[in-house]
Write an enzyme that holds these catalytic residues in place. Structure first.
Site, PDB file in Angstrom:
ATOM      1  N   CYS A  85       0.824  -1.222   0.000  1.00 17.41           N
ATOM      2  CA  CYS A  85       0.000   0.000   0.000  1.00 17.41           C
ATOM      3  C   CYS A  85       0.856   1.269   0.000  1.00 17.41           C
ATOM      4  O   CYS A  85       0.430   2.299   0.533  1.00 17.41           O
ATOM      5  CB  CYS A  85      -0.961   0.021   1.188  1.00 17.41           C
ATOM      6  SG  CYS A  85      -2.137  -1.337   1.172  1.00 17.41           S
ATOM      7  N   ALA A  86       2.032   1.188  -0.574  1.00 19.52           N
ATOM      8  CA  ALA A  86       2.923   2.352  -0.594  1.00 19.52           C
ATOM      9  C   ALA A  86       3.575   2.479  -1.971  1.00 19.52           C
ATOM     10  O   ALA A  86       4.791   2.328  -2.106  1.00 19.52           O
ATOM     11  CB  ALA A  86       3.973   2.222   0.508  1.00 19.52           C
TER      12      ALA A  86
END
Lengths: 96, 363
Positions: free
Chosen positions: B314-315
């Site tokens: 999620c980055a």
């Protein structure tokens, strides 16, 4: 007849991953019989041998020998066809 | 036997006293501003305990770090028309997506190749911005930003600082910043679905994101100005908050020693993996040439009983900065309660995987 599928969530950049349940456990022979026009990685020496086959057209399949499921990864551009491509991948694998 | 090495996502097992506290709190009445004095006392004590763990401030309970970051970002962006936001290059989507949703103009801060902010460059040339958003410890690389220096520079220039402390709260003390966001379920080993925004006395006043009942001043048409009520419309999650406090009041878990982190990195490299970034915390990302990270994670699980995480975590910005986009990395994250055998298993598994690739160790 369509094989059972389920969509997996993964932290990837937009690919769609579909798990297909096969009618039987995957055998090494299934992987070895895959057409040579697939880019195949088969790690047969692992405790549970793993394979990945990159299929032409923006999707791939992977799985583990002796398990009954494979994962079909469909690239972002073909996400809308994911279910059809997942069934197609399973058929190719099982030689159906 | 399975080795769980995904503590950066959720720390397991959860703290037993947190589970007990959650069950006990289910028997309490409404905490709504004095309706049940015991429930109100639980929440008041929870605010103190949680704030103390990050260096003090006013604890505003939220549904997690993401909710806390959304609240702080949305509110802070109302303070300026320009919405120019400087940030570290390793932002999690919990910060990035609200920034983009609120049409912020983003400007990455100067950093080294591992994504660590160059404070000397920042001091020389502080960006013309209205807000700083910093990920204290990256959930991808485990690298820690020099937050004290960044906070000092921000304070000197009057720029509000929002800190995503998801990976540092519970492990680092006195985390600076105007707004510090974190959740209960990581280093604290508390429950999921509850977190906090700790607001410092020097923070600018920002508007709430939720509007509704607060159990008082009911005739007013607007949310009260004082914290924490301003940010806590609706009935609080009493069982979650009680469990969070119980987890946070447990004896502090020591951070994994630097030597142990360096040791794992060195062993992974020797086994044939490429460590991504320069970890300061027990979060180590790696790749193996010729294998997709998600395949590495799957093989680790099926053949070696090692549970780790793979992908972008999620980055996406972090992976673009580190050169690992779009496949991401495989990530090992652990804590001081992790058995040494689990880390040995990862290293052995990497060695076996590297040796099994087409071309073997030279592949």
């Amino acid at each position: 007849m369509a094989l059972p599928t389920r969509h997996l969530r993964d932290c990837l950049g937009g690919d769609r991953i579909i798990e297909v349940t096969l009618p039987r456990a995957l055998a090494a022979a299934d992987i070895e019989a895959l057409s040579s026009d697939h880019a195949l990685t088969f790690l047969r020496d692992l405790p549970k041998p793993f394979f990945r086959a990159d299929l032409r057209g923006g999707y791939s399949m992977s799985g583990i020998v002796s398990e009954r499921t494979i994962q079909v990864t469909v690239r972002l551009a073909r996400r809308g066809e994911a279910e059809v491509l997942a069934q197609d991948a399973a058929r190719r694998l099982l030689g159906a | 036997m399975s080795h769980y090495l995904n503590h950066a996502a959720t720390s397991l097992p959860r703290a037993p006293h947190a589970i007990t506290a959650m069950i006990d709190a289910m028997a309490l009445g409404s905490p709504d501003r004095g309706a049940d004095a015991n429930a109100a006392a639980v929440i008041a004590e929870a605010r103190r305990v949680v704030a103390d763990r990050v260096g003090g401030g006013t604890t505003c309970f939220t549904a997690g770090a993401t909710a806390a970051l959304n609240l702080a970002i949305a509110g802070a962006l109302t303070l300026s028309e320009r919405k120019r936001v400087a940030h570290d290059p390793l932002l999690h989507n919990a910060s990035l997506r609200p920034l983009l949703a609120h049409r912020a103009t983003l400007q990455p801060l100067p950093h080294d190749r591992h994504g660590r902010i160059d404070t000397a460059a920042l001091a020389r040339d502080f960006p013309d911005c209205d807000l700083l958003v910093i990920t204290h410890i990256s959930n991808v690389t485990g690298s820690e930003q020099p937050l004290d220096a960044i906070a000092e520079l921000a304070r000197a220039r009057g720029v509000p600082l929002i800190v995503d402390a998801s990976q540092s709260a519970g492990l680092r003390e006195a985390i600076p910043g105007d707004f510090v966001a974190f959740s209960a379920h990581k280093a604290f080993a508390g429950p999921p679905g509850v977190g906090a925004l700790v607001v410092r006395a020097h923070a600018p006043e920002i508007p709430p994101m939720l509007h509704g009942g607060t159990g008082g001043e009911s005739a007013a048409t607007e949310m009260p100005r004082e914290l924490p009520l301003r940010f806590e419309a609706g009935t609080p999650n009493l069982p979650g908050i009680a469990a969070f406090a119980a987890a946070a009041s447990a004896p502090k878990r020591r951070p994994v020693a630097r030597a142990a982190i360096d040791d794992l990195c060195a062993r992974l490299q020797r086994a044939g993996a490429s460590v991504v970034g320069a970890p300061d915390a027990a979060i180590v990302s790696f790749t193996i040439t010729g294998l997709e990270p998600r395949d590495v994670a799957r093989i680790m699980s099926s053949s070696f009983g090692v549970e780790l995480r793979a992908g972008l975590h999620c980055a996406p910005l972090a992976h673009r900065a580190l050169g690992t986009f779009p496949s991401g990395t495989a990530r090992v994250s652990w804590n001081t309660e992790t058995d040494r055998a689990a880390l040995d298993a990862v290293v052995a598994a990497v060695g076996a995987l590297v040796g099994s690739r087409p071309g073997g160790r030279d592949g």
